[in-house]
Design an enzyme around this catalytic site. Structure first.
Site, mmCIF file in Angstrom:
data_model
loop_
_atom_site.group_PDB
_atom_site.id
_atom_site.type_symbol
_atom_site.label_atom_id
_atom_site.label_comp_id
_atom_site.label_asym_id
_atom_site.label_seq_id
_atom_site.Cartn_x
_atom_site.Cartn_y
_atom_site.Cartn_z
ATOM 1 N N LYS A 220 14.041 -5.408 -9.364
ATOM 2 C CA LYS A 220 13.123 -6.514 -9.125
ATOM 3 C C LYS A 220 13.671 -7.831 -9.704
ATOM 4 C CE LYS A 220 10.348 -3.994 -6.740
ATOM 5 N NZ LYS A 220 9.374 -2.982 -7.109
HETATM 6 C C1 LIG Z 1 8.502 -1.813 -6.731
HETATM 7 C C2 LIG Z 1 7.147 -1.914 -6.142
HETATM 8 C C3 LIG Z 1 6.009 -1.416 -6.792
HETATM 9 C C4 LIG Z 1 6.083 -0.528 -7.993
HETATM 10 O O1 LIG Z 1 6.671 -1.067 -9.090
HETATM 11 P P1 LIG Z 1 7.025 -0.131 -10.320
HETATM 12 O O2 LIG Z 1 7.230 -1.076 -11.442
HETATM 13 O O3 LIG Z 1 8.266 0.633 -9.949
HETATM 14 O O4 LIG Z 1 5.856 0.776 -10.537
HETATM 15 C C5 LIG Z 1 4.773 -1.687 -6.264
HETATM 16 N N1 LIG Z 1 4.638 -2.366 -5.126
HETATM 17 C C6 LIG Z 1 5.696 -2.838 -4.435
HETATM 18 C C7 LIG Z 1 5.466 -3.611 -3.192
HETATM 19 C C8 LIG Z 1 6.983 -2.603 -4.910
HETATM 20 O O5 LIG Z 1 8.044 -3.017 -4.211
#
Ligand SMILES: *Cc1c(COP(=O)(O)O)cnc(C)c1O
Length: 391
Positions: free
Chosen positions: A189
């Site tokens: 991210k």
């Molecule tokens: C990555 C992601 C999540 C989950 O994030 P985590 O920190 O891995 O739990 C939720 N929603 C979307 C759209 C994502 O891309």
């Protein structure tokens, strides 16, 4: 052709993460503590939220936010099929029902004109997903939520740093409603702590409840019980969860926050270069970014105009791989996955926009570690494949 494979995503890590993590380790305080409190305070200040609560994932953040607004078994929560597993699974944790609403063909964000038709007496919340880092149409979503007394829990996993009408995602809505925005610091991210997440809200009740439930349902400030001002005494007020973020991860988060703007500027540059290269070619549809809002550019979602090509999306990706370019697809719509398809009896065309756009989407690498040559290699590969296989 490149001789080294270009990964689809890579975190931007340097000595600053090592220094921050070194401090945390040297302090002896490795789980939730001062680094986490500092990370929360800095994040809250940047997005303009009263409260920021660090947790170990965005999934945990959304679970806690839904718990805090009182989601119950049998309730319904509106979200879109064009998202990651997490946005709907957190609803299933309560034995509640995720009600899917199709997306806009332009933005991949929830089609606000279809939300009200999906609301029933059981609807409790809306989970808009700011896909790729472009804000969903929040004014419309907030207005609908207020009219129907629904909570809005934003899936902001892609949305740091994103703005909507001049406000950062994470800032409170201009209307009175139950609200939280949930961010992800997963490895790929826009800021990364390996695993990590943040709940932002201006609602004191939601914030208190999330803090308590993130650490076993133990009464206030449980993390302080081993400090000088802490106490051995605590009370369990609900069966909570183990969702707290460690100081080691938060230390990395602080280093990432310090360069978040630089990383965002670089991703924006890359997005512009891609769009410049592809926008004039009939084979592609480039992302439509709204000028007035800041796009976080977590993803660059390119679409193929399949009628102009002799190959499908899968083959296009295969060709990119052969040219050493790593790409991905966002997302395989929820309603065609076996669990959701079988549990709710969905057909692929129940959400025609999500299903149709999914068939032709390719996410290109977009991260600050990419060199200009990396970007050019992606452009050359994409253009060459399209020219080789044009109709
Ligand atoms: C990555 C992601 C999540 C989950 O994030 P985590 O920190 O891995 O739990 C939720 N929603 C979307 C759209 C994502 O891309």
């Amino acid at each position: 052709m490149r001789d080294a494979f270009l990964p689809f995503a890579l975190p931007d890590i340097d000595e600053s993460e090592l220094a921050q993590i070194g401090e945390a380790l040297a302090s002896g305080w490795i789980t939730t503590g001062p680094k986490t409190r500092q990370f929360e305070a800095e994040f809250a200040a940047i997005v303009g939220a009263r409260h920021a609560i660090a947790v170990n994932s965005c999934t945990a953040a959304m679970h806690l936010a839904l718990e805090a607004v009182g989601l119950q078994r049998g309730d319904e929560v509106i979200t879109t099929p064009y998202t990651f597993a997490a946005s709907a699974e957190v609803v299933r944790y309560f034995d509640a029902r995720p009600v899917l609403v199709d997306v806009n063909a332009g933005s991949f964000n929830i089609d606000v004109d279809q939300i009200e038709a999906a609301i029933t007496s059981r609807t409790k919340a809306i989970i808009p997903v700011h896909i790729a880092g472009q804000a969903a149409d929040l004014d419309a979503i907030y207005a609908i939520a207020q009219r129907h007394k629904l909570a809005v829990i934003e899936d902001a996993a892609h949305a740091f740093p994103t703005t909507y009408r001049g406000r950062m995602i994470g800032a409170p809505p201009p209307l009175q409603l139950k609200h939280a925005a949930c961010f992800s610091f997963y490895a790929t991210k826009t800021i990364a702590t390996g695993e990590g997440g943040m709940i932002c809200t201006d609602d004191d009740e939601i914030a208190d409840r999330c803090r308590i439930m993130a650490l076993h349902g133990i009464s206030k400030d449980a993390w302080k019980r081993y400090t000088a001002e802490g106490s051995w005494y605590y009370e369990i007020i609900a069966p909570g969860y183990k969702y707290n973020l460690t100081d080691v991860a938060s230390a990395m988060g602080l280093a990432q926050l310090a360069k978040a703007e630089r990383m965002w500027r670089r991703r924006t540059e890359i997005a512009h270069r891609y769009t410049q290269a592809f926008a004039g070619l009939v084979h592609f549809q480039t992302p439509c970014a709204q000028d007035q809002d800041q796009h976080a550019w977590h993803l660059y979602m390119l679409r193929l105009n399949l009628a102009t090509l002799r190959i499908d999306r899968a083959r296009f990706i295969e060709e990119l791989k052969q040219r050493q370019i790593g790409v991905s697809v966002h997302f395989i719509p929820l309603h065609i996955h076996p669990y959701y398809r079988d549990t709710y009896g969905y057909q692929a065309l129940d959400f025609p926009v999500a299903y149709g756009e999914f068939q032709r989407e390719i996410s290109l690498p977009i991260y600050s570690k990419m060199s200009d040559q990396d970007v050019q290699d992606v452009i050359d590969a994409v253009v060459t494949i399209a020219e080789t296989y044009r109709c």
